[in-house]
Design a protein around this motif. Structure first.
Motif, PDB file in Angstrom:
ATOM      1  N   MET A 147      -7.326  -3.541   8.990  1.00 55.10           N
ATOM      2  CA  MET A 147      -6.371  -2.527   8.564  1.00 55.10           C
ATOM      3  C   MET A 147      -6.128  -2.555   7.061  1.00 55.10           C
ATOM      4  SD  MET A 147      -4.373  -0.043   9.462  1.00 55.10           S
ATOM      5  CE  MET A 147      -4.150  -0.198  11.240  1.00 55.10           C
ATOM      6  N   ALA A 148      -6.094  -3.746   6.468  1.00 56.14           N
ATOM      7  CA  ALA A 148      -5.793  -3.864   5.041  1.00 56.14           C
ATOM      8  C   ALA A 148      -6.776  -3.088   4.160  1.00 56.14           C
ATOM      9  CB  ALA A 148      -5.741  -5.344   4.634  1.00 56.14           C
ATOM     10  N   PRO A 149      -8.096  -3.292   4.293  1.00 57.83           N
ATOM     11  CA  PRO A 149      -8.997  -2.496   3.438  1.00 57.83           C
ATOM     12  C   PRO A 149      -8.970  -1.009   3.736  1.00 57.83           C
ATOM     13  CG  PRO A 149     -10.250  -3.805   5.018  1.00 57.83           C
ATOM     14  CD  PRO A 149      -8.845  -4.287   5.082  1.00 57.83           C
ATOM     15  N   TRP A 167       2.929  -7.828  -6.307  1.00 57.24           N
ATOM     16  CA  TRP A 167       4.246  -7.981  -5.692  1.00 57.24           C
ATOM     17  C   TRP A 167       5.353  -7.387  -6.562  1.00 57.24           C
ATOM     18  CZ3 TRP A 167       5.862  -8.373  -1.076  1.00 57.24           C
ATOM     19  CH2 TRP A 167       7.149  -8.818  -0.787  1.00 57.24           C
ATOM     20  N   HIS A 168       5.402  -7.778  -7.827  1.00 51.11           N
ATOM     21  CA  HIS A 168       6.357  -7.223  -8.786  1.00 51.11           C
ATOM     22  C   HIS A 168       7.800  -7.275  -8.271  1.00 51.11           C
ATOM     23  CE1 HIS A 168       3.459  -5.608 -11.779  1.00 51.11           C
ATOM     24  NE2 HIS A 168       2.653  -5.541 -10.731  1.00 51.11           N
ATOM     25  N   GLY A 169       8.203  -8.463  -7.842  1.00 52.03           N
ATOM     26  CA  GLY A 169       9.582  -8.655  -7.405  1.00 52.03           C
ATOM     27  C   GLY A 169       9.919  -8.026  -6.076  1.00 52.03           C
ATOM     28  N   GLY A 170       8.932  -7.607  -5.307  1.00 50.89           N
ATOM     29  CA  GLY A 170       9.193  -7.016  -3.992  1.00 50.89           C
ATOM     30  C   GLY A 170       9.605  -5.569  -4.038  1.00 50.89           C
ATOM     31  N   GLN A 171       9.110  -4.806  -5.012  1.00 52.42           N
ATOM     32  CA  GLN A 171       9.405  -3.375  -5.068  1.00 52.42           C
ATOM     33  C   GLN A 171       8.800  -2.686  -3.841  1.00 52.42           C
ATOM     34  OE1 GLN A 171       8.283  -1.667  -8.861  1.00 52.42           O
ATOM     35  NE2 GLN A 171       8.998  -3.458  -9.993  1.00 52.42           N
ATOM     36  N   TRP A 172       9.451  -1.613  -3.384  1.00 51.71           N
ATOM     37  CA  TRP A 172       9.102  -1.011  -2.104  1.00 51.71           C
ATOM     38  C   TRP A 172       7.653  -0.547  -2.044  1.00 51.71           C
ATOM     39  CZ3 TRP A 172       7.331   3.953  -1.891  1.00 51.71           C
ATOM     40  CH2 TRP A 172       7.584   4.775  -2.998  1.00 51.71           C
ATOM     41  N   GLN A 173       7.124  -0.048  -3.154  1.00 54.46           N
ATOM     42  CA  GLN A 173       5.757   0.468  -3.117  1.00 54.46           C
ATOM     43  C   GLN A 173       4.727  -0.643  -2.936  1.00 54.46           C
ATOM     44  OE1 GLN A 173       7.902   0.756  -5.603  1.00 54.46           O
ATOM     45  NE2 GLN A 173       6.954   0.679  -7.645  1.00 54.46           N
ATOM     46  N   TYR A 174       5.099  -1.893  -3.241  1.00 56.03           N
ATOM     47  CA  TYR A 174       4.196  -3.014  -3.047  1.00 56.03           C
ATOM     48  C   TYR A 174       4.356  -3.660  -1.666  1.00 56.03           C
ATOM     49  CZ  TYR A 174       3.323  -2.777  -8.062  1.00 56.03           C
ATOM     50  OH  TYR A 174       2.953  -2.354  -9.325  1.00 56.03           O
ATOM     51  N   ILE A 175       5.368  -3.229  -0.922  1.00 55.09           N
ATOM     52  CA  ILE A 175       5.627  -3.806   0.395  1.00 55.09           C
ATOM     53  C   ILE A 175       5.030  -2.953   1.513  1.00 55.09           C
ATOM     54  CG2 ILE A 175       7.474  -4.455   2.022  1.00 55.09           C
ATOM     55  CD1 ILE A 175       9.223  -5.147  -0.282  1.00 55.09           C
ATOM     56  N   ILE A 176       4.887  -1.661   1.283  1.00 57.77           N
ATOM     57  CA  ILE A 176       4.538  -0.732   2.366  1.00 57.77           C
ATOM     58  C   ILE A 176       3.219  -1.114   3.036  1.00 57.77           C
ATOM     59  CG2 ILE A 176       3.889   1.652   2.882  1.00 57.77           C
ATOM     60  CD1 ILE A 176       5.929   2.565   0.861  1.00 57.77           C
ATOM     61  N   MET A 177       2.146  -1.257   2.280  1.00 59.26           N
ATOM     62  CA  MET A 177       0.848  -1.530   2.887  1.00 59.26           C
ATOM     63  C   MET A 177       0.765  -2.917   3.536  1.00 59.26           C
ATOM     64  SD  MET A 177      -2.175   0.474   0.835  1.00 59.26           S
ATOM     65  CE  MET A 177      -2.015  -0.384  -0.737  1.00 59.26           C
ATOM     66  N   LEU A 182       0.270  -5.734   8.626  1.00 57.20           N
ATOM     67  CA  LEU A 182       0.691  -6.893   9.410  1.00 57.20           C
ATOM     68  C   LEU A 182       1.344  -6.504  10.719  1.00 57.20           C
ATOM     69  CD1 LEU A 182       0.813  -9.982   9.369  1.00 57.20           C
ATOM     70  CD2 LEU A 182       2.983  -9.818   8.159  1.00 57.20           C
ATOM     71  N   SER A 183       1.971  -5.335  10.792  1.00 56.77           N
ATOM     72  CA  SER A 183       2.786  -4.998  11.965  1.00 56.77           C
ATOM     73  C   SER A 183       2.056  -4.187  13.024  1.00 56.77           C
ATOM     74  CB  SER A 183       4.025  -4.205  11.513  1.00 56.77           C
ATOM     75  OG  SER A 183       3.655  -2.972  10.928  1.00 56.77           O
ATOM     76  N   MET A 253      -3.930 -13.065   0.721  1.00 57.61           N
ATOM     77  CA  MET A 253      -5.195 -13.135  -0.003  1.00 57.61           C
ATOM     78  C   MET A 253      -5.702 -11.743  -0.382  1.00 57.61           C
ATOM     79  SD  MET A 253      -5.666 -16.349  -0.306  1.00 57.61           S
ATOM     80  CE  MET A 253      -7.330 -16.363  -0.961  1.00 57.61           C
ATOM     81  N   TYR A 254      -5.491 -10.769   0.502  1.00 59.34           N
ATOM     82  CA  TYR A 254      -6.068  -9.439   0.251  1.00 59.34           C
ATOM     83  C   TYR A 254      -5.219  -8.637  -0.740  1.00 59.34           C
ATOM     84  CZ  TYR A 254      -8.862  -5.317   1.169  1.00 59.34           C
ATOM     85  OH  TYR A 254      -9.711  -4.252   1.028  1.00 59.34           O
ATOM     86  N   PHE A 255      -3.891  -8.682  -0.568  1.00 62.14           N
ATOM     87  CA  PHE A 255      -3.017  -7.887  -1.423  1.00 62.14           C
ATOM     88  C   PHE A 255      -2.470  -8.678  -2.605  1.00 62.14           C
ATOM     89  CE2 PHE A 255      -2.640  -5.579   2.645  1.00 62.14           C
ATOM     90  CZ  PHE A 255      -2.972  -4.302   2.215  1.00 62.14           C
ATOM     91  N   SER A 256      -2.819  -9.957  -2.727  1.00 60.94           N
ATOM     92  CA  SER A 256      -2.375 -10.800  -3.853  1.00 60.94           C
ATOM     93  C   SER A 256      -0.860 -10.748  -4.021  1.00 60.94           C
ATOM     94  CB  SER A 256      -3.063 -10.359  -5.158  1.00 60.94           C
ATOM     95  OG  SER A 256      -4.461 -10.456  -5.051  1.00 60.94           O
ATOM     96  N   THR A 257      -0.142 -10.966  -2.927  1.00 56.09           N
ATOM     97  CA  THR A 257       1.316 -10.898  -2.961  1.00 56.09           C
ATOM     98  C   THR A 257       1.938 -12.170  -3.520  1.00 56.09           C
ATOM     99  OG1 THR A 257       1.407 -11.689  -0.674  1.00 56.09           O
ATOM    100  CG2 THR A 257       1.402  -9.304  -1.016  1.00 56.09           C
TER     101      THR A 257
END
Length: 307
Positions: A147-149, A167-177, A182-183, A253-257
């Protein structure tokens, strides 16, 4: 209930102790060590390093010192690869990130999965049921590493809506994908379990009685059918939440969070055994804690259960 919780805590203590011992033995049995490399160190240098970290002591003494440090100070020891950093520092940096998108993944999986399961059961054998089941099956066959790619290709490369990583402090646009990746598979499992359970409850005698009394469908579903139908779902939620935390390795590893999954992989590659031990113990503690929480929710939802 209070006595049951005390008994479970009493069982959890030796369980955690066994987990620590088995993890320690397996790590010590692995070939190589944290200070071995293609170019071996001089014997005197290696002896000094091992003395600094207490690795020159007998195995049983190392194990006792490690357990005492965890119990008395909550100290998982120093990292063998990161200078001036402890395992506690590594966990404190990465775990909040993993917990953030793991929590939101859990909320999305439960809310969407339960809703799909209820809708599919109410409109059984209709196009709505087939559509909900199709979504569940489609999500089930797409694990997070697939799903990630796909999400990156669609939302980053094609549509240019969301960033492909960071990640940038957990801003919403970095959390969505990361949350979607994962869900989805957990959401599908919850939807299938909820649908089967709700269908079984809706065919029960007390639901027929409620229908005969002329109660509305809304009242029947939310007041009489929902709580007993949630019991199998509750059983799945404890392992599911822990699975979202431990399954975050691919997401990190994939999204470098920058989550704890990346540290877990790097510690395995670098043979940083203290970090591996610390994260393993953390995952074990989460598993035991959420299984206890599930048992408590069981008793709250079904008063017939007495521990």
């Amino acid at each position: 209930m209070f006595r049951f919780i005390l008994r479970r805590i009493a069982i959890a203590i030796p369980t955690m102790l066994i987990l620590i011992i088995i993890s320690f033995v397996l790590i010590k049995s692995a070939p190589g060590g944290p200070f071995t490399s293609e170019r071996p160190l001089p014997e005197q240098v290696l002896a000094n390093i091992e003395a600094k970290y207490g690795l020159d002591k007998p195995y049983h003494q190392q194990l006792i010192d490690y357990i005492v440090g965890i119990v008395t100070r909550g100290d998982f020891g120093p990292s063998f690869r990161y200078k001036d950093r402890t395992v506690n520092d590594v966990i404190a940096q990465g775990f909040p990130v993993t917990l953030t998108y793991g929590f939101w993944s859990f909320i999305v999986a439960v809310s969407v999965g339960v809703s799909l399961g209820i809708i599919a059961a109410i409109f059984h054998n209709s196009w709505i049921d087939y559509f909900a089941v199709g979504i569940s099956i489609g999500a089930q066959v797409l694990p997070n590493f697939v799903m990630a790619p796909i999400l990156v290709i669609i939302f980053t490369l094609w549509l240019n809506w969301l960033p492909g990583g960071g990640w940038h402090g957990g801003q919403w646009q970095y959390i969505i994908m990361p949350v979607i990746a994962l869900s989805t598979s957990y959401m599908a499992s919850i939807a299938r379990i909820m649908r089967s359970s709700m269908l079984e409850v809706l065919n029960s005698n007390f639901i027929r009685t409620a229908k005969a009394k002329g109660l509305s469908w809304r009242r029947i579903i939310f007041k009489h059918a929902l709580k007993p139908a949630l019991l199998p779902v509750i059983t799945y939620l404890g392992p599911a939440f822990v699975g979202m935390i431990t399954g975050s390795v691919v997401i990190d590893m994939y999204f470098s969070t920058g989550g704890i999954g990346r540290e877990f992989v790097n510690s395995a590659l670098n043979r940083d055994y203290s970090v591996i031990m610390g994260i393993t113990i953390l995952f074990g503690f989460l598993t035991i804690s959420f299984n206890l929480l599930v048992d408590i929710l069981y008793a709250w939802i079904d008063p017939k259960i007495r521990y």
